[in-house]
Write an enzyme that holds these catalytic residues in place. Structure first.
Site, PDB file in Angstrom:
ATOM      1  CE1 TYR A  98       1.590  -4.446   6.760  1.00 18.24           C
ATOM      2  CE2 TYR A  98      -0.507  -4.431   7.928  1.00 18.24           C
ATOM      3  CZ  TYR A  98       0.557  -3.753   7.362  1.00 18.24           C
ATOM      4  OH  TYR A  98       0.594  -2.374   7.412  1.00 18.24           O
ATOM      5  CB  ALA A 107       2.892 -11.930  12.955  1.00 16.93           C
TER       6      ALA A 107
HETATM    7  N1  LIG Z   1      -1.872   2.316   4.072  1.00 15.18           N
HETATM    8  C1  LIG Z   1      -2.366   1.944   5.223  1.00 15.18           C
HETATM    9  O1  LIG Z   1      -3.600   1.874   5.388  1.00 15.18           O
HETATM   10  C2  LIG Z   1      -1.454   1.619   6.377  1.00 15.18           C
HETATM   11  C3  LIG Z   1      -2.043   1.336   7.607  1.00 15.18           C
HETATM   12  C4  LIG Z   1      -1.208   1.019   8.672  1.00 15.18           C
HETATM   13  C5  LIG Z   1       0.173   0.996   8.504  1.00 15.18           C
HETATM   14  N2  LIG Z   1       0.721   1.275   7.309  1.00 15.18           N
HETATM   15  C6  LIG Z   1       2.193   1.234   7.203  1.00 15.18           C
HETATM   16  O2  LIG Z   1       2.669   2.510   6.795  1.00 15.18           O
HETATM   17  C7  LIG Z   1       3.845   2.351   5.997  1.00 15.18           C
HETATM   18  C8  LIG Z   1       3.659   3.044   4.654  1.00 15.18           C
HETATM   19  O3  LIG Z   1       2.533   2.476   3.998  1.00 15.18           O
HETATM   20  P1  LIG Z   1       1.895   3.099   2.657  1.00 15.18           P
HETATM   21  O4  LIG Z   1       0.450   2.819   2.689  1.00 15.18           O
HETATM   22  O5  LIG Z   1       2.352   4.496   2.474  1.00 15.18           O
HETATM   23  O6  LIG Z   1       2.539   2.124   1.582  1.00 15.18           O
HETATM   24  P2  LIG Z   1       3.103   2.431   0.097  1.00 15.18           P
HETATM   25  O7  LIG Z   1       3.153   1.097  -0.572  1.00 15.18           O
HETATM   26  O8  LIG Z   1       2.358   3.559  -0.552  1.00 15.18           O
HETATM   27  O9  LIG Z   1       4.596   2.947   0.409  1.00 15.18           O
HETATM   28  C9  LIG Z   1       5.605   2.104   0.856  1.00 15.18           C
HETATM   29  C10 LIG Z   1       6.938   2.629   0.321  1.00 15.18           C
HETATM   30  O10 LIG Z   1       7.965   1.741   0.773  1.00 15.18           O
HETATM   31  C11 LIG Z   1       8.811   1.453  -0.325  1.00 15.18           C
HETATM   32  N3  LIG Z   1       9.438   0.145  -0.111  1.00 15.18           N
HETATM   33  C12 LIG Z   1       8.855  -1.084  -0.198  1.00 15.18           C
HETATM   34  N4  LIG Z   1       9.772  -2.042   0.030  1.00 15.18           N
HETATM   35  C13 LIG Z   1      10.948  -1.403   0.254  1.00 15.18           C
HETATM   36  C14 LIG Z   1      12.262  -1.843   0.549  1.00 15.18           C
HETATM   37  N5  LIG Z   1      12.566  -3.163   0.612  1.00 15.18           N
HETATM   38  N6  LIG Z   1      13.237  -0.932   0.755  1.00 15.18           N
HETATM   39  C15 LIG Z   1      12.964   0.399   0.666  1.00 15.18           C
HETATM   40  N7  LIG Z   1      11.738   0.876   0.378  1.00 15.18           N
HETATM   41  C16 LIG Z   1      10.741  -0.014   0.176  1.00 15.18           C
HETATM   42  C17 LIG Z   1       7.921   1.475  -1.549  1.00 15.18           C
HETATM   43  O11 LIG Z   1       8.653   1.658  -2.742  1.00 15.18           O
HETATM   44  C18 LIG Z   1       7.006   2.645  -1.216  1.00 15.18           C
HETATM   45  O12 LIG Z   1       7.533   3.880  -1.658  1.00 15.18           O
HETATM   46  C19 LIG Z   1       4.080   0.852   5.877  1.00 15.18           C
HETATM   47  O13 LIG Z   1       5.012   0.447   6.857  1.00 15.18           O
HETATM   48  C20 LIG Z   1       2.706   0.267   6.154  1.00 15.18           C
HETATM   49  O14 LIG Z   1       2.775  -1.051   6.640  1.00 15.18           O
HETATM   50  C21 LIG Z   1      -0.061   1.578   6.231  1.00 15.18           C
END
Ligand SMILES: NC(=O)c1ccc[n+]([C@@H]2O[C@H](COP(=O)([O-])OP(=O)(O)OC[C@H]3O[C@@H](n4cnc5c(N)ncnc54)[C@H](O)[C@@H]3O)[C@@H](O)[C@H]2O)c1
Length: 288
Positions: free
Chosen positions: A179, A181
């Site tokens: 993740y 990377a």
């Molecule tokens: N939650 C955290 O603490 C955090 C921290 C840093 C970065 N992020 C990044 O922020 C972004 C959102 O994270 P989140 O916490 O809201 O996650 P989440 O799991 O709540 O939401 C992710 C969304 O992406 C969709 N998704 C997954 N695979 C998919 C695909 N192949 N095609 C289309 N849609 C797809 C899911 O259905 C979901 O609605 C991500 O890129 C995550 O890596 C999150």
């Protein structure tokens, strides 16, 4: 100056300021991948609140429909397109559907992301499938969506792209190496795309969210409690709270709304000269 004129002037200036603040994306079209839940949902609602029409692109149909309904309530204009970002043809379909239903895109938010392949939460090591699937969604998926919208955006010689990276991409972390990377790759991809699209008046930036108590982080906390000696025996929320106390100078968790507020700035006219940057929204966790 006649005193009676001042209140009227102030009122009209205040009204103009408020109109600008509240509706500065009126008439614009935004696409949010992974917009059905979590951070993506907060971004979709924020852009709608500022007047944008929003296309939700996600694999989760039920949640996408619910978020699109919320967006519709706010800005009166939303659509959904079931899209797996790992499928380049589906991303082309998304670009065509957005153009047909809402118009040419102004704001592209590459937010869809995962932390591993099925079952990653209960493993204490990264499998080949974790590496492949995470790269497919977080990196190649982002490239697929950007490529699909590139013709529309370059033709109009304007636009904003924001990619969701993470503070996990800032340096190696003791767990989830695949993740970290992938998110480092997102920061690099952001810079390359910014260089490529600058001559088309398109800015490309990344946001690195810090610690957000979301379903994704709950799973991360479970894995840390299994993997990292300092967190052994803790539940996921205790791991999260300990990291906030130990690593975050501001001593507060971040929220999806914090990320959405930052994004609203990056896609606004106020940020027209900011490109190729990765902005930490992390309470000071990383100061670079
Ligand atoms: N939650 C955290 O603490 C955090 C921290 C840093 C970065 N992020 C990044 O922020 C972004 C959102 O994270 P989140 O916490 O809201 O996650 P989440 O799991 O709540 O939401 C992710 C969304 O992406 C969709 N998704 C997954 N695979 C998919 C695909 N192949 N095609 C289309 N849609 C797809 C899911 O259905 C979901 O609605 C991500 O890129 C995550 O890596 C999150």
């Amino acid at each position: 100056m006649q005193p009676s004129i001042i209140p009227t002037r102030i009122q009209s200036m205040a009204a103009a300021f408020l109109a600008r603040e509240q509706m500065n994306f009126k008439g614009q079209v935004a696409v949010v991948t992974g917009g059905a839940t979590g951070i993506g949902r907060a971004i979709a609602l924020k852009l709608a609140d500022k007047g944008a029409a929003v296309m939700i692109a996600d694999i989760n149909e039920e949640a996408a429909e619910a978020t699109a309904a919320e967006v519709h309530e706010i800005s009166g204009n939303s659509a959904i397109f079931l899209t797996d970002v790992t499928d380049a043809a589906a991303c082309d379909g998304l670009a065509a559907a957005t153009f047909d239903s809402l118009g040419a895109v102004d704001i592209l938010v590459n937010n869809a992301g995962i932390a591993g392949s099925s079952g990653w939460q209960s493993r204490s090591f990264s499998t080949e499938e974790d590496w492949k699937r995470t790269y497919q969604v977080n990196v190649i998926g982002m490239a697929n969506v950007t490529l699909a919208f590139k013709p529309q955006m370059t033709r109009r010689r304007s636009g904003r792209i924001v990619n969701l990276a993470s503070i996990a991409g800032r340096e190696g972390r003791p767990s989830l190496p695949h993740y970290s990377a992938s998110k480092a790759a997102v920061i690099s991809l952001t810079q390359s795309t910014a260089l490529e699209l600058a001559r088309f008046n398109i800015t490309v930036n990344a946001i690195c969210p810090g610690l957000l108590w979301t379903p994704m982080w709950e799973q991360v906390g479970r894995r840390y409690a299994n993997d990292i000696p300092a967190y052994k025996g803790m539940n996921a929320r205790e791991v999260f709270d300990t990291m906030i106390a130990d690593r975050i100078p501001m001593k507060k968790e971040q929220t999806p709304e914090d990320v959405a507020d930052t994004l609203a700035f990056l896609v606004s006219d106020d940020a027209k000269n900011i490109t190729g940057q990765a902005l930490n929204v992390d309470g000071g966790f990383f100061m670079r």
